[in-house]
Structures are given as C-alpha cells and as structure tokens.
Design a protein around this motif. Structure first.
Motif, mmCIF file in Angstrom:
data_model
loop_
_atom_site.group_PDB
_atom_site.id
_atom_site.type_symbol
_atom_site.label_atom_id
_atom_site.label_comp_id
_atom_site.label_asym_id
_atom_site.label_seq_id
_atom_site.Cartn_x
_atom_site.Cartn_y
_atom_site.Cartn_z
ATOM 1 N N GLY A 1 37.231 36.780 53.209
ATOM 2 C CA GLY A 1 37.928 36.858 51.932
ATOM 3 C C GLY A 1 38.977 37.961 51.925
ATOM 4 O O GLY A 1 38.952 38.913 52.705
ATOM 5 N N ASN A 2 39.913 37.821 50.986
ATOM 6 C CA ASN A 2 41.011 38.793 50.906
ATOM 7 C C ASN A 2 40.526 40.201 50.580
ATOM 8 O O ASN A 2 41.083 41.190 51.056
ATOM 9 C CB ASN A 2 42.021 38.343 49.849
ATOM 10 C CG ASN A 2 42.944 37.251 50.362
ATOM 11 O OD1 ASN A 2 42.909 36.926 51.546
ATOM 12 N ND2 ASN A 2 43.741 36.676 49.481
ATOM 13 N N LYS A 3 39.469 40.323 49.797
ATOM 14 C CA LYS A 3 38.995 41.664 49.409
ATOM 15 C C LYS A 3 38.493 42.431 50.623
ATOM 16 O O LYS A 3 38.873 43.586 50.854
ATOM 17 C CB LYS A 3 37.891 41.548 48.351
ATOM 18 C CG LYS A 3 37.400 42.908 47.834
ATOM 19 C CD LYS A 3 36.302 42.740 46.807
ATOM 20 C CE LYS A 3 35.899 44.098 46.243
ATOM 21 N NZ LYS A 3 35.478 45.033 47.291
ATOM 22 N N ARG A 4 37.628 41.818 51.411
ATOM 23 C CA ARG A 4 37.089 42.506 52.579
ATOM 24 C C ARG A 4 38.167 42.738 53.637
ATOM 25 O O ARG A 4 38.155 43.765 54.319
ATOM 26 C CB ARG A 4 35.952 41.683 53.180
ATOM 27 C CG ARG A 4 34.696 41.692 52.317
ATOM 28 C CD ARG A 4 33.605 40.835 52.924
ATOM 29 N NE ARG A 4 32.349 40.966 52.212
ATOM 30 C CZ ARG A 4 31.255 40.271 52.484
ATOM 31 N NH1 ARG A 4 31.272 39.388 53.471
ATOM 32 N NH2 ARG A 4 30.149 40.446 51.790
ATOM 33 N N ALA A 5 39.088 41.773 53.787
ATOM 34 C CA ALA A 5 40.186 41.966 54.731
ATOM 35 C C ALA A 5 41.046 43.147 54.322
ATOM 36 O O ALA A 5 41.440 43.983 55.148
ATOM 37 C CB ALA A 5 41.032 40.699 54.827
ATOM 38 N N ASN A 6 41.316 43.262 52.991
ATOM 39 C CA ASN A 6 42.137 44.379 52.508
ATOM 40 C C ASN A 6 41.386 45.705 52.530
ATOM 41 O O ASN A 6 42.004 46.767 52.558
ATOM 42 C CB ASN A 6 42.666 44.085 51.103
ATOM 43 C CG ASN A 6 43.954 43.273 51.130
ATOM 44 O OD1 ASN A 6 44.727 43.366 52.086
ATOM 45 N ND2 ASN A 6 44.171 42.469 50.104
ATOM 46 N N ASP A 7 40.049 45.646 52.491
ATOM 47 C CA ASP A 7 39.291 46.900 52.635
ATOM 48 C C ASP A 7 39.636 47.568 53.964
ATOM 49 O O ASP A 7 39.600 48.803 54.078
ATOM 50 C CB ASP A 7 37.786 46.618 52.581
ATOM 51 C CG ASP A 7 37.322 46.320 51.164
ATOM 52 O OD1 ASP A 7 38.082 46.628 50.219
ATOM 53 O OD2 ASP A 7 36.217 45.770 51.002
ATOM 54 N N PHE A 8 39.987 46.746 54.958
ATOM 55 C CA PHE A 8 40.388 47.316 56.245
ATOM 56 C C PHE A 8 41.899 47.540 56.309
ATOM 57 O O PHE A 8 42.364 48.643 56.555
ATOM 58 C CB PHE A 8 39.968 46.386 57.390
ATOM 59 C CG PHE A 8 40.491 46.819 58.733
ATOM 60 C CD1 PHE A 8 39.844 47.833 59.440
ATOM 61 C CD2 PHE A 8 41.643 46.261 59.273
ATOM 62 C CE1 PHE A 8 40.340 48.257 60.670
ATOM 63 C CE2 PHE A 8 42.136 46.678 60.496
ATOM 64 C CZ PHE A 8 41.487 47.679 61.193
ATOM 65 N N TRP A 9 42.684 46.445 56.078
ATOM 66 C CA TRP A 9 44.126 46.538 56.247
ATOM 67 C C TRP A 9 44.797 47.462 55.222
ATOM 68 O O TRP A 9 45.828 48.084 55.527
ATOM 69 C CB TRP A 9 44.770 45.155 56.149
ATOM 70 C CG TRP A 9 44.554 44.288 57.350
ATOM 71 C CD1 TRP A 9 43.824 43.146 57.422
ATOM 72 C CD2 TRP A 9 45.070 44.512 58.663
ATOM 73 N NE1 TRP A 9 43.835 42.643 58.698
ATOM 74 C CE2 TRP A 9 44.607 43.462 59.494
ATOM 75 C CE3 TRP A 9 45.866 45.500 59.238
ATOM 76 C CZ2 TRP A 9 44.922 43.366 60.832
ATOM 77 C CZ3 TRP A 9 46.184 45.400 60.591
ATOM 78 C CH2 TRP A 9 45.723 44.355 61.372
ATOM 79 N N ALA A 10 44.253 47.543 54.026
ATOM 80 C CA ALA A 10 44.864 48.367 52.972
ATOM 81 C C ALA A 10 43.921 49.495 52.549
ATOM 82 O O ALA A 10 43.945 49.953 51.405
ATOM 83 C CB ALA A 10 45.217 47.489 51.774
ATOM 84 N N GLY A 11 43.081 49.958 53.470
ATOM 85 C CA GLY A 11 42.120 51.020 53.144
ATOM 86 C C GLY A 11 42.771 52.325 52.737
ATOM 87 O O GLY A 11 42.194 53.101 51.967
ATOM 88 N N ASN A 12 43.981 52.595 53.227
ATOM 89 C CA ASN A 12 44.691 53.848 52.897
ATOM 90 C C ASN A 12 45.981 53.576 52.126
ATOM 91 O O ASN A 12 46.906 54.394 52.153
ATOM 92 C CB ASN A 12 45.028 54.604 54.191
ATOM 93 C CG ASN A 12 43.773 55.151 54.852
ATOM 94 O OD1 ASN A 12 42.850 55.602 54.174
ATOM 95 N ND2 ASN A 12 43.715 55.089 56.179
#
Length: 1247
Positions: free
Chosen positions: A302-313
């Motif tokens: 899902g987009n949320k978990r993917a963004n937890d990594f790609w957009a973590g900072n």
C-alpha cells in the motif's frame, strides 16, 4: 422525432467540432442543397441531419463521417431568405441552405428556432475540457493542414484553431471503434487512424511528433476500452485511493517495482526516470501484467507503508500537491525515488555486503516490507547467496515458497537503487568525480537530431555551445558569458557513449562527433573541432559513468562504450548488467558475475550473429545473439535507441573490412567464410565433375559472388541450381589471387622454393611444417583448409581427372600470387597436396572418414544417366514395399514439390480435395521421419545422409501429410497467441539443461517461431527456447532412448538432440503438424491457382534395375544429353509463349506434343542401340498405352522385335511422319544445344 428529406445546398464548406450538450431535443434529417461559395456561387447536394445538438452534413446518407458540423451552441439565429432558402448564422460565418418547397424550409426553420429557444432557457456554464493533444497535421484528401484535437475518447478534425474554439468542425472520430498504426510509406512521418468505416491518413512534421500522436491515440483507445476490475481490487487498501506522490484521488496508474499507486500526471514523470528505476503500468489497461500475486503485493504494502520508507524524512513544505506544475512534479519524483532524498536512514550504516546478506535472510520470510527496505537502500537483487543451486535471492525465495517475495524481486530484477553512502561499490568516489573539470566550445545538436542523416540536416540543427563538465554534470550554455545553461546532463545516468572516428564537414571545417545516450531515450550529439579534443571529452565522460571494476575498458581505443544487459552460458535464467566497449573488430566486456576483470569477442570470427524479439513483462524486447568458438552471449539495451547503436556497430565490425586475409569474416577455425563456403559447395557438387578447377566461370557472375561475400559472407549462401560450379571455383581462385598478401606470404617465397633442394622426403616435409608454423594464424588455418580440400579432390581423380599435379598447376599462381608460374612453384604445391597427411599431422581415422564421405558423395555418379547431372534414386509411395518402389531421375536442382508431383503423376494418384501430399525423409532404420518443405532441395538432403551411422537405411517416401482443415485449425489457434501448448516428456543428448538421464515432464508452448520449455504450467519464465529455424524435427523417437510411450518427436540441432514423448498418436500428429506449419510460417504448399511444378523431363520414371554405370557412358550419354537439352529448350519456349495466351497459335500444343513424341522415339532408339553393348538388360518404361483390348505385354514384345530391325529403317511409319516445319524447328533446337554424334546424324529423321 421529425424526419424530413428535402434538398438543400450550402454556401460554404465549414469544418467543425462541437461541444456536446447533455440532452437531445429535436431531430431532423434529409437531402438538402447547400451553397458552395465560389465564382458562380454553386449549390451542392448534401445529406443533412439535425439531432437536437448540431447540424451535420454528409455526401450521402450512408456515410458515417460528416463533411462538416455546426453545433447548436455556435448558432446565433436562423433567418428566412427568398427562393426556398434559409440562413444559419454563427459567430464565424453564415451558412445558406435551399430546399425544394417552401413548407420544407419552414419546417427546418421552426425546428432550429425551437431548439435555440430551448437551449437559451436551460443554458448553463459548462466546464472547459483540456484536450490531451492538439496541433496541425496533414490529412490525405485535404490541401490545407487540419487542426486536430484529441480530447477524451474522440479525435476532432477542424479547419483551424479558431474554428475549434468556436465549436465548428469537420467530423469526429470516436476512439472506441478505432485503431492506430504506423504507415510504411515514402513519407516516414505518416500514421493512420483506422475505423470499420474509413481510414484517416495523417502526416506529422517530425518523427517525434508522429510518435507522440500515436502514443496519445493508443492511450485514448486503451482508456476507452479499459477495465476497472484491477483498480477496484488494489483500491481495497484505502491508502491506494490517493496518489502516493501528489495525493490526487482515484489514481489508476502504478509503478510495479516501487509498489506505489500513482495518478496519470505523476506516471508521466515516473516514466522519465527510466524503466530500471520505475516501471509504470496502468491499472485499467495492462490487465495481462496484473497477476493475483502482484495485486496482493500492492494490497499488502500500500501507498502508506511505501511512503513510510520513501518519504520517511519528507518535510511538510517539501510535499507535492495535485496541482503542482510539471517541473516541480518532475524534480520531486526524481529526488524521492532516483536520489532517495527523503528515504528513512535506519540502514545507512550498513555496507553493501551487509545489505546483501540481510536481503538473503529476509527473502525466505514472509515480511516483504523488510525486503523492500533493504533493496531500496542499495542491496543487490542479483547478489551471490553462497548456495550453488539457489544462487540468487529470487531462487532462495522460490525455495522457501514465498510467492510475494518472488513477485517483488522479479519486478525489481533490473532495478538499481543507490546506497545512502555515495561511495558505493563499483562507482567512482566523489573526490574523483569532482576532480574532473573541462570547458570549451562544442557543436551541439538537439536531442531529437541524433541521427546524422545528411550534411544539410546537421548544418541546420547544429550550433556552437559553451560546454562545461564539472561535478559529474555536463552543462551547455548559449555562450561563454551565459549564466543559465540551456540544458544539463547527469553523466552518471549515461548508458552509452558513441564516438565517430571519421570527421564530418561543416561550412566552418571538420568536426569530430560523439553521442551521449540516456535511459530516458534521449540522445545528445556534440562535436569537437579536433580529434584530440574529442578524445579528451569522451575520456573524461567515460571515467564518470563507467564503474571502477570495468575501468580497463576505458583504456582501449573504443568507438562505443556503455552498459548492456546480458546472459551467457554461465547463467541463462536471468539478465545481468555488464559493461561493454567496441574497439575496431573486438567487443570487450566486463561482467559483474565474472572473476576475470575483462574478456573479449573477435567479431569477425562470430559463427552466429542474429537478432530476435522476445516478450518480457508484456513488452517486446530486441535481443542480439553472438556465438564465437562455442561461447554464447545474449545482449539487449536499456532502450531501443542504444540497442540500435550497439547492433549496428557490432554488425558492421563483424563484416568484411579490407582486403587482407585477417580482415575477412572468419569461421570458428579462423578460415575466411568465403573459403569455407566455396570448399563446401565444390565438395558437395563438384567432386565427380571432370576438370572442375580447370574450367573458367563467367567473369560477371564471379564478380557478383565476390561482392556478395564481401558484403556479408556470414549470411550469404551458395545454392545449387542458382550458382554454377565453375563460377564458385572461379570465386575461390580469384579470392586467393587478389588478397593483399599471398597465402604462403611473399616473405617466405624463397624458403618454399629452396625446400625443393632437400632430396630426403622426411626432411623436406619437416621444412614445410616449419614454414607453415611461422605463418600468421589466419594464413595457417586457411592453408590447411585449402590443402585438405585439394587432397580430397585428387583422391577422386579417377572421376574428375584432377590429380595433384593438375591441381598444383591451377593453384600455384593463386597461393604464391605470381603472375606466371614456375615448375618449382607447381612442385611445392604438389608436394603439399601429396603429403597433406604427414605435413598437417592428420590422424588415420580422419583420412578414413574422408574416404567414406567421398565414396558416398561420388557414388551418385555411378547412377548418372547423363552429364547434365540427373541422378537415379529409389523413392517409395506411401510405404516401403517392393511394389511401391519407383526409380526416378533426380536433378541437382530438383525440389520436393517437383518430386512429389512427378511421383503422383507416375502412379496416377489424384489427391482428394483438401489433402496435401509431401515427400518424407526416413532415417534411423525407419524410426524417424520428417516431411520436406516443398522448396527443399532433394539432392542436398540425400547427401546429408552421409553423416548418419547407417546411411543405407535412409530413404524417401511420398505420402499424405496434411489437410486444409488441419491448417485452418492451426491458423485459428495462432490468432489466440500460440499455435500449440501442452505437457510433453523430454530427454536431452548430451544432458545439459536437464538433470539426470530420464524423460521428464515439461510444459511446452509453440509461438512466434520458437518452442518454449517451462518447468510446469504455472512457471512464468521459460527454461529453454528452441528456434524453429535452427532445429530439425522428426516424427518418432529412437528405441534405444527407452521412451515411456511409442509416440514422440526428435529435435536435432548442431550440437544437441532432444527426444520428446507424447501420450497419444493424435497428440504426436498435432505437435508435428503445428511445428511444421510454424517453421514455414504457413507457406507449406504452393499457393492455390499456381501451376503444379513438374520436372522438365517428359518421363522422369526409370523402370527396372540395375542402373546405368558411368564408365559405359560413351556416345549414348552424350546423345542423351543433347536430347535432354532439346527437351529443356522446347519447354522453355513453350512456357515463354504461354505468357501471352491470347496470341498463342492454336496448333502450338499439338506441334509441341509431336516434337516431344519424336524425341521420345529417338531416345528409345538410342537406348536400344546401346543396350547391345552392355552386360545387362534395362527396359525403359516409356512405351505408350496399349490399345483397348490388347495386352500391354504384347505391345512390349512387339516393340523389342521392331528394335532389332531398327537399323534397317530410315524413316518413321507413315502414321508418325511430322510436318516439315516442325522437323525444321526440332533441328534448330538440337543445333542450339550440341551436334549429335555421327552415327546418330545418319539416323536423323527425314522430311
């Protein structure tokens, strides 16, 4: 609905497109005359419709696409005019229409005014729809360019942009019934939109614009026919209902390797990253790619978990919004995924080795999020696992049964994400990258102008720019004072660098060009004023993008350098990345999986260089196959552009370049292919030909053959019938005489001659051996091949009259390249031929094998009936039984179609409608059989039997093979994607692909000219791919293979045999038929209506055994050759006359028949005369049918009796006398060929 059919003529031919209203109100249609505005203001008849929304008019009522449209929203008013006319007034122009009757005019006016009134009462502002693409295009049938607009699911055609804004147009093309394709015309920028009712042919100004239009229309068509099923499943995860990058709602695109769902605008920017960073697919259109595992993967992550990594900072003020401009969207997506700027940094401290080790541990567990974090942090998806069987993380996941892990790793097999630490393995350090600084003026052409097609084009598109290479970026400015660059290239993204060594001339002088290729399919062309400046820039650029482990490639004087994907014999299951460089005719490469730092292929020594197309992830991929001395390498590019550059360069380097021996295309034994081809041809067709190397060929034909070999010897093939033996021998002699240095080298000439002073044979042979060892490698290999061939020829000297001395007389001047020839030169060559076995240390079993081959090839001469080359062979009909045997003449050029038709004619077999008969080759003691294609040469196939263990067991049989229903069934299957598929048992010889030596179940699919082998039905990747063009398939399996069933196929290639078993006879027949049809692309029998191909010999059948031996030819054979020549001449004349059927003489057929009968009668006389001098009786089966009621044997005895007294008869019976003019024609034909022997002239037919 009101229906009306008046006539109306319009004043002007408007071109319109209209904005649709939501409701239909009034309807009207009919024939109307419209006024054409011109010199005489003439009216034209048009079929006009009003559907409540717009007025549209057509040439007739059957047309689907209008000549013009006037939307109701564009109409200001409708006014009455005299003479049954009325005006439709718009803001742009006024349209005048005329009907036949006044009441019809009133009806039209009333309907239109009521519609306008209803529109004004319910009018409301409509949202403006932004078109996807628009611009001016040429449209076939129109003089001026048409303003074309793609909006939603329709293409609107308008006269100009102003008409489009006003709502006026020509017609609308709905995309739900359309298709688009490129058009192969002289104008390369053409494309067509095809509908069931009409095709629209457009021409764009540039190739790029054409491709943009095609892509946009294809996108619209796909969206029109799209399916929301996949989208609904993936949206089940709530976070996937908004774009992972800009938060736009209901995104219907995805990056299948990054596992993020994105909107259409962001998808466009993801594509610019390149497929190795982001593989963009549609949720609605690319249904084939969305397997259950891939859908589940998107739901789990899902987009949320993917963004937890790609957009973590990612900071709040750095976020992307759905209305952000294109440039900001592009920068954000590049920073987020390509640079990893906003990634979580909890893995930043790990080295590459630690990341790889952690990845191997993670893939065997169900947590795919951990695998994603490791891979996107820089772990190598193809890293070594330490397990020799499960050598990659993908195979580890497969072993552990982790399907989601397998799916994720599969879609990231080409991905390459940077580590947090920029000093990653294989990449140059930042210090080194920053240390290079270059600046100078260079010529620079736009990215679209990458092809140097002409000097004029380059002059128009190339400008001088101030270029700066600094910090890993190449920037180019308008001039050296500009502060803002026109463009910037990230050198680390370069996938290919091409250097043109030849200078190119502009009006200012020569320039030296180099090209830079990027994965985004952009190409940049630069030119320096000197070759030194070119080398300085290209070396600096190469050092930036070529990794450290491949830096030795930059030391070569390369023409091309870059990264390609490869597969080799060490690992054919997966593609890997490697670095390659082209240096003249050598391809240097460094492969990441190799322990050796570098390797190379000699391109002129390639045994195979072929390009093929494979489908990967739903996309077609061009793959280049290179084979050199047993090493096989498959390569493909990042894009079509860089692959084309590599393919062109490799193809050119693999060709002939120069006149020196080492510059030729070489075989795997370092012998020029032209030499091998000529030797093979002469061996197959000339060993039994008298004085073969003393005969001169046609100089023009020899020159043409030499040019064909020079152009591409690897693909050029000598063909019996098409190429004459004397021409081929002339090619070999000319080639050896004209190469830059003599084969024996002019430097060693005195040594060769002085060796003759040594009287002791053994000592002289030792000297020859020493001289040969001192020759260059290519000369040494070529000399060995030539002398071996001459040794083979002289072993057949009893037949061909070419002994060692005769051959030496011919070849001494070729091998020494002397204008004349001396007895010493002849003696040296004769010595080399006679002592071939000792000089070249040939083993005894090789000599025996040569004798066997020579005997098999030349034994056909023992059955020769004429010097024209016709041979006799035993052929069976339907089955191998004595009663089914026919002895038939086989000429060197006879094809399977001729043989099949001759056999059927002799046996009076008329095939049933729908049945196809073929000639079969039966080998291996009748265990294997193969149908011959109707164009296959019979003699070539028979001579190949010499390589069999038991050549005598092979034979030919003519029988039924296919039916038209079978062909139709296969054709219907091919439209579904594959011709045939199913489970078969397979065994390999020698066993390399399969473990063990037993038959194993495998899943086979036949499609696109290949037979694909999968481990099972569920496998997504094939284990093996058989090219149908390079494999022979036989029906049957040898018993010594111990097959589990009685039915199967055997596949032969040059080095391998595969044995396939079926579960039934029907399955065996289906597979064999499908493979045969696919091999020949449905060209399995001559087209319907084509005249059946028959032998030109009137009666090809020879009855009775034994056969006529060559040693007793004498005058009979020579005379028979004259008769055969006469038959051929008559047949040629008959066929040429047949082309003009209307002018054919009605009596020609009768006259030709009489001439043929005369020839046959003379042939009978000749055979019966020569029969007296032979020790056997041979009855020719040429007697005519016996009259009704008279036994045929009686006729035969009568014929024999007449033969005994034939010498006393000088004329034919009165019933068989020929008209004088026919006899004159016959004499002319015979004189054209050759004069008959004296004793036959005495028997010539009298007038």
């Amino acid at each position: 609905m009101l229906i009306h059919q008046p006539f109306l003529r319009r004043q002007y031919l408007p071109m319109l497109a209209f904005m649709e209203h939501l409701q239909r109100r009034l309807n009207q249609d009919g024939w109307i005359n419209s006024l054409l505005k011109g010199i005489k203001r003439m009216f034209q008849k048009r079929w006009v419709k009003f559907d409540g929304l717009s007025i549209s008019y057509y040439n007739n009522e059957k047309e689907m696409y209008s000549k013009g449209i006037i939307p109701l929203s564009a109409i200001s008013t409708v006014r009455v005019q005299g003479d049954n006319k009325f005006e439709v007034v718009t803001t742009q122009r006024t349209f005048v229409f005329r009907v036949e009757k006044e009441e019809e005019r009133n009806d039209w006016i009333s309907i239109l005014l009521n519609a306008l009134k209803s529109q004004s009462l319910t009018s409301q502002s409509q949202a403006v729809v932004t078109p996807e693409k628009w611009g001016y295009l040429e449209l076939r049938g129109y003089k001026a360019k048409i303003f074309t607009v793609l909006s939603g699911n329709s293409v609107w055609l308008c006269k100009n942009e102003q008409d489009f804004k006003s709502g006026l147009g020509i017609t609308i093309i709905p995309m739900n019934v359309a298709n688009v394709k490129q058009v192969d015309r002289t104008v390369k920028q053409s494309f067509e939109i095809i509908t069931p009712y009409r095709s629209f042919s457009f021409t764009a100004e540039t190739e790029k614009e054409k491709q943009d239009w095609i892509e946009a229309v294809q996108q619209s068509i796909a969206e029109t026919l799209s399916d929301y099923e996949v989208a609904e499943k993936i949206w089940f995860n709530e976070s996937n209902r908004s774009c992972a990058d800009c938060k736009a709602p209901d995104p219907d695109w995805a990056s299948i390797n990054l596992c993020v769902v994105i909107c259409k605008k962001c998808a466009g920017q993801h594509r610019s990253l390149g497929p190795k960073d982001s593989k963009v697919r549609s949720l609605k259109m690319d249904a084939s790619i969305w397997s259950n595992e891939l859908i589940e993967l998107f739901i789990v992550i899902g987009n949320k978990r993917a963004n937890d990594f790609w957009a973590g900072n990612l900071q709040k003020d750095e976020e992307l919004h759905m209305d952000s401009p294109v440039e900001k969207r592009k920068n954000f997506i590049t920073q987020k995924y390509k640079e990893g700027k906003f990634r979580k940094t909890f893995l930043a401290s790990l080295t590459k080795e630690e990341l790889n080790k952690a990845l191997c541990a993670a893939v065997v567990k169900p947590d795919v999020l951990e695998t994603m974090a490791l891979l996107f942090s820089g772990a190598d998806v193809m890293c070594a696992t330490g397990d020799p069987v499960h050598s990659t993380p993908y195979l580890l996941a497969k072993k552990a049964g982790q399907s989601l892990q397998m799916e994720f790793l599969y879609h990231n097999k080409f991905s390459d994400f940077p580590q947090h630490d920029i000093h990653s393995e294989g990449v140059l350090s930042q210090e080194s990258s920053q240390s290079t600084f270059l600046c100078d003026f260079l010529y620079q052409a736009p990215a679209a102008a990458s092809k140097i097609s002409s000097e004029k084009k380059l002059l128009e598109e190339t400008n001088k720019k101030w270029c700066v290479l600094e910090g890993g970026f190449l920037s180019y400015y308008e001039n050296d004072k500009s502060t803002t660059p026109n463009g910037t290239i990230n050198i680390n993204e370069v996938i290919c660098l091409a250097i043109h060594k030849e200078d190119f001339y502009l009006n200012t002088g020569p320039i030296f060009i180099f090209e830079i290729y990027l994965p985004s399919e952009r190409v940049f062309l630069f030119g320096a004023e000197t070759s030194q400046a070119q080398r300085k820039w290209t070396e600096a650029i190469a050092k930036h993008f070529v990794p450290l482990f491949a830096e030795n490639l930059t030391e070569a004087d390369y023409d091309l350098i870059g990264q390609l994907f490869y597969k080799d014999c060490h690992a054919l299951d997966q593609w890997r990345k490697g670095w390659f460089a082209m240096d003249k005719s050598s391809l240097h490469f460094c492969l990441q999986m190799q322990e050796v730092q570098g390797d190379r292929m000699h391109l002129r020594r390639l045994q195979e260089l072929t390009i093929s197309t494979m489908v990967q992830n739903g996309e077609k991929l061009d793959v280049l196959l290179l084979v050199e001395k047993g090493r096989t390498l498959y390569i493909h590019g990042h894009t079509k552009l860089d692959f084309t550059v590599w393919h062109t360069a490799i193809e050119k380097a693999a060709g002939t370049d120069g006149n020196a021996l080492q510059d030729q295309q070489l075989s795997k034994n370092d012998v020029p292919i032209i030499v091998n081809s000529c030797i093979a041809f002469v061996t197959q067709y000339g060993l039994g030909c008298k004085y073969i190397y003393q005969k001169n060929g046609d100089p023009l034909h020899i020159s043409e053959l030499l040019e064909s070999f020079k152009k591409d010897a690897r693909s050029f093939k000598l063909r019996a019938g098409k190429h004459q033996l004397e021409d081929v021998t002339g090619v070999l002699k000319s080639f050896l005489s004209d190469i830059d240095d003599a084969l024996l080298t002019k430097e060693l000439y005195p040594y060769w001659i002085s060796a003759l002073d040594t009287q002791d044979d053994k000592e002289r042979i030792k000297k020859y051996g020493a001289f040969i060892r001192s020759l260059p490698g290519v000369n040494r290999a070529t000399l060995a091949a030539i002398i071996e061939h001459l040794y083979r020829v002289q072993k057949c000297s009893e037949i061909n009259h070419m002994n060692a001395h005769s051959l030496a007389l011919v070849f001494s001047s070729c091998l020494f390249q002397t204008k004349g020839q001396t007895s010493e030169e002849v003696n040296v060559i004769e010595d080399l031929i006679n002592n071939y076995v000792e000089i070249f240390e040939v083993k005894e079993d090789q000599v025996k094998q040569m004798d066997i081959e020579n005997s098999f090839i030349t034994k056909w001469k023992d059955t020769q009936v004429s010097q024209a080359g016709d041979l006799l062979i035993e052929v069976y009909v339907e089955r191998k039984e004595p009663d089914c045997s026919i002895i038939i003449r086989i000429s060197p050029v006879m094809e399977a179609e001729e043989l099949t038709n001759d056999i059927l004619a002799i046996k009076n077999i008329i095939p049933t409608k729908g049945d196809i008969w073929a000639t079969f080759e039966v080998i291996e003691n009748e265990e294997l059989e193969r149908p011959l294609h109707y164009k296959e040469n019979i003699l070539e196939q028979v001579l190949r039997w010499s390589s069999l263990a038991e050549p005598g067991s092979a034979y030919l049989v003519v029988k039924r093979f296919l039916t038209t229903d079978t062909i139709k069934h296969c054709s219907d299957r091919s439209t579904l994607g594959s011709i045939k598929e199913g489970i078969l048992k397979i065994k390999e010889e020698p066993s390399k692909m399969l473990s063990g030596n037993k038959f194993q179940d495998r899943y086979f699919v036949l499609r696109d000219g290949f037979l694909f082998l999968y481990k099972d039905v569920k496998s997504s990747k094939h284990d093996k791919m058989f090219s149908l063009s390079s494999v022979k398939f036989y029906r049957g399996v040898k018993k010594k293979m111990k097959p589990p069933t009685s039915w199967g196929l055997t596949a032969y290639s040059e080095k391998h045999h595969w044995h396939l078993c079926c579960d039934s006879s029907q399955t065996q027949t289906e597979w064999m038929t499908s493979i045969f049809i696919a091999q020949h692309e449905y060209d399995i029998w001559p087209p319907a209506g084509k005249e059946r191909k028959r032998s030109i010999t009137k009666n090809p059948k020879i009855g009775g055994l034994p056969l006529i031996p060559i040693q007793h030819e004498g005058n009979a054979t020579l005379a028979r050759k004259n008769i055969e020549s006469a038959r051929a001449e008559l047949e040629r004349l008959r066929l040429s006359e047949k082309c003009d059927k209307e002018s054919v003489d009605s009596s020609l057929k009768e006259r030709a028949s009489m001439v043929a009968h005369c020839l046959e009668h003379k042939d009978d006389k000749l055979r019966n005369r020569t029969r007296k001098h032979r020790s056997f009786n041979c009855l020719e089966d040429t007697e005519p049918e016996a009259p009704l009621g008279q036994p045929k044997g009686h006729k035969g005895l009568k014929t024999l009796k007449k033969t005994e007294d034939r010498n006393s008869k000088a004329t034919l019976d009165s019933d068989h006398k020929l008209p004088s003019r026919v006899i004159e024609e016959l004499n002319v034909v015979l004189q054209r060929s050759r004069t008959l022997p004296k004793e036959l002239q005495d028997e010539q037919i009298l007038k």
